[in-house]
Design a protein around this motif. Structure first.
Motif, PDB file in Angstrom:
ATOM      1  N   ARG A 249      -6.676   3.855   3.696  1.00  0.00           N
ATOM      2  CA  ARG A 249      -6.387   4.789   4.789  1.00  0.00           C
ATOM      3  C   ARG A 249      -5.986   4.043   6.066  1.00  0.00           C
ATOM      4  O   ARG A 249      -5.074   4.457   6.780  1.00  0.00           O
ATOM      5  CB  ARG A 249      -7.594   5.690   5.054  1.00  0.00           C
ATOM      6  CG  ARG A 249      -7.755   6.774   4.026  1.00  0.00           C
ATOM      7  CD  ARG A 249      -8.853   7.751   4.440  1.00  0.00           C
ATOM      8  NE  ARG A 249      -8.991   8.780   3.435  1.00  0.00           N
ATOM      9  CZ  ARG A 249     -10.016   8.887   2.595  1.00  0.00           C
ATOM     10  NH1 ARG A 249     -11.025   8.035   2.658  1.00  0.00           N
ATOM     11  NH2 ARG A 249     -10.058   9.845   1.707  1.00  0.00           N
ATOM     12  N   TYR A 250      -6.678   2.951   6.352  1.00  0.00           N
ATOM     13  CA  TYR A 250      -6.344   2.157   7.533  1.00  0.00           C
ATOM     14  C   TYR A 250      -4.918   1.608   7.429  1.00  0.00           C
ATOM     15  O   TYR A 250      -4.143   1.674   8.388  1.00  0.00           O
ATOM     16  CB  TYR A 250      -7.336   1.002   7.732  1.00  0.00           C
ATOM     17  CG  TYR A 250      -6.891   0.074   8.830  1.00  0.00           C
ATOM     18  CD1 TYR A 250      -7.017   0.443  10.166  1.00  0.00           C
ATOM     19  CD2 TYR A 250      -6.291  -1.151   8.533  1.00  0.00           C
ATOM     20  CE1 TYR A 250      -6.570  -0.392  11.184  1.00  0.00           C
ATOM     21  CE2 TYR A 250      -5.844  -1.987   9.542  1.00  0.00           C
ATOM     22  CZ  TYR A 250      -5.984  -1.599  10.860  1.00  0.00           C
ATOM     23  OH  TYR A 250      -5.534  -2.416  11.866  1.00  0.00           O
TER      24      TYR A 250
ATOM     25  N   ARG B  44       0.915   9.864  -4.052  1.00  0.00           N
ATOM     26  CA  ARG B  44       0.203   9.996  -2.774  1.00  0.00           C
ATOM     27  C   ARG B  44      -1.263  10.387  -2.985  1.00  0.00           C
ATOM     28  O   ARG B  44      -1.834  11.134  -2.217  1.00  0.00           O
ATOM     29  CB  ARG B  44       0.938  10.961  -1.843  1.00  0.00           C
ATOM     30  CG  ARG B  44       2.329  10.451  -1.504  1.00  0.00           C
ATOM     31  CD  ARG B  44       3.054  11.253  -0.478  1.00  0.00           C
ATOM     32  NE  ARG B  44       3.156  12.648  -0.877  1.00  0.00           N
ATOM     33  CZ  ARG B  44       3.365  13.655  -0.034  1.00  0.00           C
ATOM     34  NH1 ARG B  44       3.487  13.438   1.237  1.00  0.00           N
ATOM     35  NH2 ARG B  44       3.467  14.877  -0.469  1.00  0.00           N
TER      36      ARG B  44
ATOM     37  N   LEU C 294      -2.390   2.758   5.671  1.00  0.00           N
ATOM     38  CA  LEU C 294      -1.424   3.850   5.784  1.00  0.00           C
ATOM     39  C   LEU C 294      -1.331   4.352   7.218  1.00  0.00           C
ATOM     40  O   LEU C 294      -0.242   4.650   7.726  1.00  0.00           O
ATOM     41  CB  LEU C 294      -1.778   4.983   4.821  1.00  0.00           C
ATOM     42  CG  LEU C 294      -1.757   4.621   3.331  1.00  0.00           C
ATOM     43  CD1 LEU C 294      -2.209   5.805   2.488  1.00  0.00           C
ATOM     44  CD2 LEU C 294      -0.392   4.122   2.888  1.00  0.00           C
ATOM     45  N   GLN C 295      -2.464   4.426   7.888  1.00  0.00           N
ATOM     46  CA  GLN C 295      -2.481   4.834   9.301  1.00  0.00           C
ATOM     47  C   GLN C 295      -1.723   3.811  10.141  1.00  0.00           C
ATOM     48  O   GLN C 295      -0.962   4.175  11.038  1.00  0.00           O
ATOM     49  CB  GLN C 295      -3.916   4.963   9.797  1.00  0.00           C
ATOM     50  CG  GLN C 295      -4.019   5.303  11.268  1.00  0.00           C
ATOM     51  CD  GLN C 295      -5.466   5.301  11.751  1.00  0.00           C
ATOM     52  OE1 GLN C 295      -6.398   5.049  11.000  1.00  0.00           O
ATOM     53  NE2 GLN C 295      -5.652   5.585  13.017  1.00  0.00           N
TER      54      GLN C 295
ATOM     55  N   SER D 151       0.821  -1.211   0.000  1.00  0.00           N
ATOM     56  CA  SER D 151       0.000   0.000   0.000  1.00  0.00           C
ATOM     57  C   SER D 151       0.855   1.261   0.000  1.00  0.00           C
ATOM     58  O   SER D 151       0.570   2.211  -0.738  1.00  0.00           O
ATOM     59  CB  SER D 151      -0.942   0.000   1.205  1.00  0.00           C
ATOM     60  OG  SER D 151      -1.829  -1.094   1.139  1.00  0.00           O
TER      61      SER D 151
ATOM     62  N   TYR E  74       1.002   3.942  -2.979  1.00  0.00           N
ATOM     63  CA  TYR E  74       0.657   5.316  -2.596  1.00  0.00           C
ATOM     64  C   TYR E  74       1.725   6.292  -3.087  1.00  0.00           C
ATOM     65  O   TYR E  74       1.420   7.336  -3.666  1.00  0.00           O
ATOM     66  CB  TYR E  74       0.498   5.363  -1.079  1.00  0.00           C
ATOM     67  CG  TYR E  74       0.134   6.685  -0.469  1.00  0.00           C
ATOM     68  CD1 TYR E  74      -1.068   7.320  -0.777  1.00  0.00           C
ATOM     69  CD2 TYR E  74       0.983   7.284   0.453  1.00  0.00           C
ATOM     70  CE1 TYR E  74      -1.404   8.526  -0.178  1.00  0.00           C
ATOM     71  CE2 TYR E  74       0.645   8.481   1.062  1.00  0.00           C
ATOM     72  CZ  TYR E  74      -0.549   9.103   0.732  1.00  0.00           C
ATOM     73  OH  TYR E  74      -0.879  10.302   1.332  1.00  0.00           O
TER      74      TYR E  74
ATOM     75  N   VAL F 147     -11.251   3.010  -0.275  1.00  0.00           N
ATOM     76  CA  VAL F 147     -10.363   4.070   0.197  1.00  0.00           C
ATOM     77  C   VAL F 147     -10.158   3.998   1.709  1.00  0.00           C
ATOM     78  O   VAL F 147      -9.061   4.299   2.196  1.00  0.00           O
ATOM     79  CB  VAL F 147     -10.846   5.484  -0.226  1.00  0.00           C
ATOM     80  CG1 VAL F 147     -10.735   5.674  -1.727  1.00  0.00           C
ATOM     81  CG2 VAL F 147     -12.232   5.770   0.268  1.00  0.00           C
ATOM     82  N   ASN F 148     -11.162   3.586   2.449  1.00  0.00           N
ATOM     83  CA  ASN F 148     -10.998   3.473   3.901  1.00  0.00           C
ATOM     84  C   ASN F 148     -10.044   2.336   4.282  1.00  0.00           C
ATOM     85  O   ASN F 148      -9.330   2.430   5.275  1.00  0.00           O
ATOM     86  CB  ASN F 148     -12.342   3.298   4.597  1.00  0.00           C
ATOM     87  CG  ASN F 148     -13.169   4.565   4.563  1.00  0.00           C
ATOM     88  OD1 ASN F 148     -12.641   5.664   4.360  1.00  0.00           O
ATOM     89  ND2 ASN F 148     -14.472   4.427   4.730  1.00  0.00           N
TER      90      ASN F 148
ATOM     91  N   ASP G  15       2.912  12.513   5.425  1.00  0.00           N
ATOM     92  CA  ASP G  15       2.742  13.831   4.812  1.00  0.00           C
ATOM     93  C   ASP G  15       4.005  14.687   4.942  1.00  0.00           C
ATOM     94  O   ASP G  15       4.038  15.826   4.509  1.00  0.00           O
ATOM     95  CB  ASP G  15       1.533  14.565   5.385  1.00  0.00           C
ATOM     96  CG  ASP G  15       1.631  14.794   6.883  1.00  0.00           C
ATOM     97  OD1 ASP G  15       2.541  14.253   7.537  1.00  0.00           O
ATOM     98  OD2 ASP G  15       0.772  15.516   7.417  1.00  0.00           O
TER      99      ASP G  15
ATOM    100  N   ILE H  56      -4.877   9.108  -2.754  1.00  0.00           N
ATOM    101  CA  ILE H  56      -5.632   8.033  -2.096  1.00  0.00           C
ATOM    102  C   ILE H  56      -6.580   7.314  -3.060  1.00  0.00           C
ATOM    103  O   ILE H  56      -6.595   6.090  -3.117  1.00  0.00           O
ATOM    104  CB  ILE H  56      -6.438   8.592  -0.887  1.00  0.00           C
ATOM    105  CG1 ILE H  56      -5.498   9.044   0.223  1.00  0.00           C
ATOM    106  CG2 ILE H  56      -7.433   7.577  -0.359  1.00  0.00           C
ATOM    107  CD1 ILE H  56      -4.934   7.949   1.079  1.00  0.00           C
TER     108      ILE H  56
END
Length: 113
Positions: free
Chosen positions: A70-71, A53, A73-74, A44, A48, A66-67, A85, A55
């Motif tokens: 995001r998970y 970058r 990447l988080q 991922s 990305y 997308v969620n 970032d 999403i």
């Protein structure tokens, strides 16, 4: 086949093993705590970065919501303490990923009997 222009900064990754090890320790080795999920997280992050970058484009390329992206990447940020970032962090992670590629492409060390 690649030329120097294609490789850009990646040319020096193999010539700086100490820096590569430091960045691998900082940005990729902490992912090992995730077991089999580490492959999805690394994939991922690679995608990305490769897609600027973005999403939405990355989630589409990976065929995930997308969620979900995001998970992942988080989770990368939580495990490594890195911020995706931050321009400096992006460079460091890109270097670590390139170092991982160099290491995985290297022939196994010969053993002396």
């Amino acid at each position: 086949m690649y030329d120097l222009g294609d490789l850009s900064w990646r040319v020096v990754v193999a010539s700086e093993p100490e820096l590569s090890e430091l960045l691998l320790d900082r940005h990729l080795r902490p992912l090992a705590a995730e077991g089999e999920f580490v492959g999805l997280i690394e994939e991922s992050v690679r995608a990305y970065f490769a897609l600027g970058r973005h999403i939405g484009a990355t989630a589409e390329r990976l065929h995930v919501h997308v969620n979900t992206l995001r998970y992942r990447l988080q989770r990368f940020e939580e495990l490594t303490g890195a911020r995706l970032d931050s321009p400096d962090t992006v460079v460091e992670i890109s270097w670590a990923l390139a170092a991982r590629d160099v290491q995985s492409a290297a022939p196994p060390s010969a053993t002396l009997d």
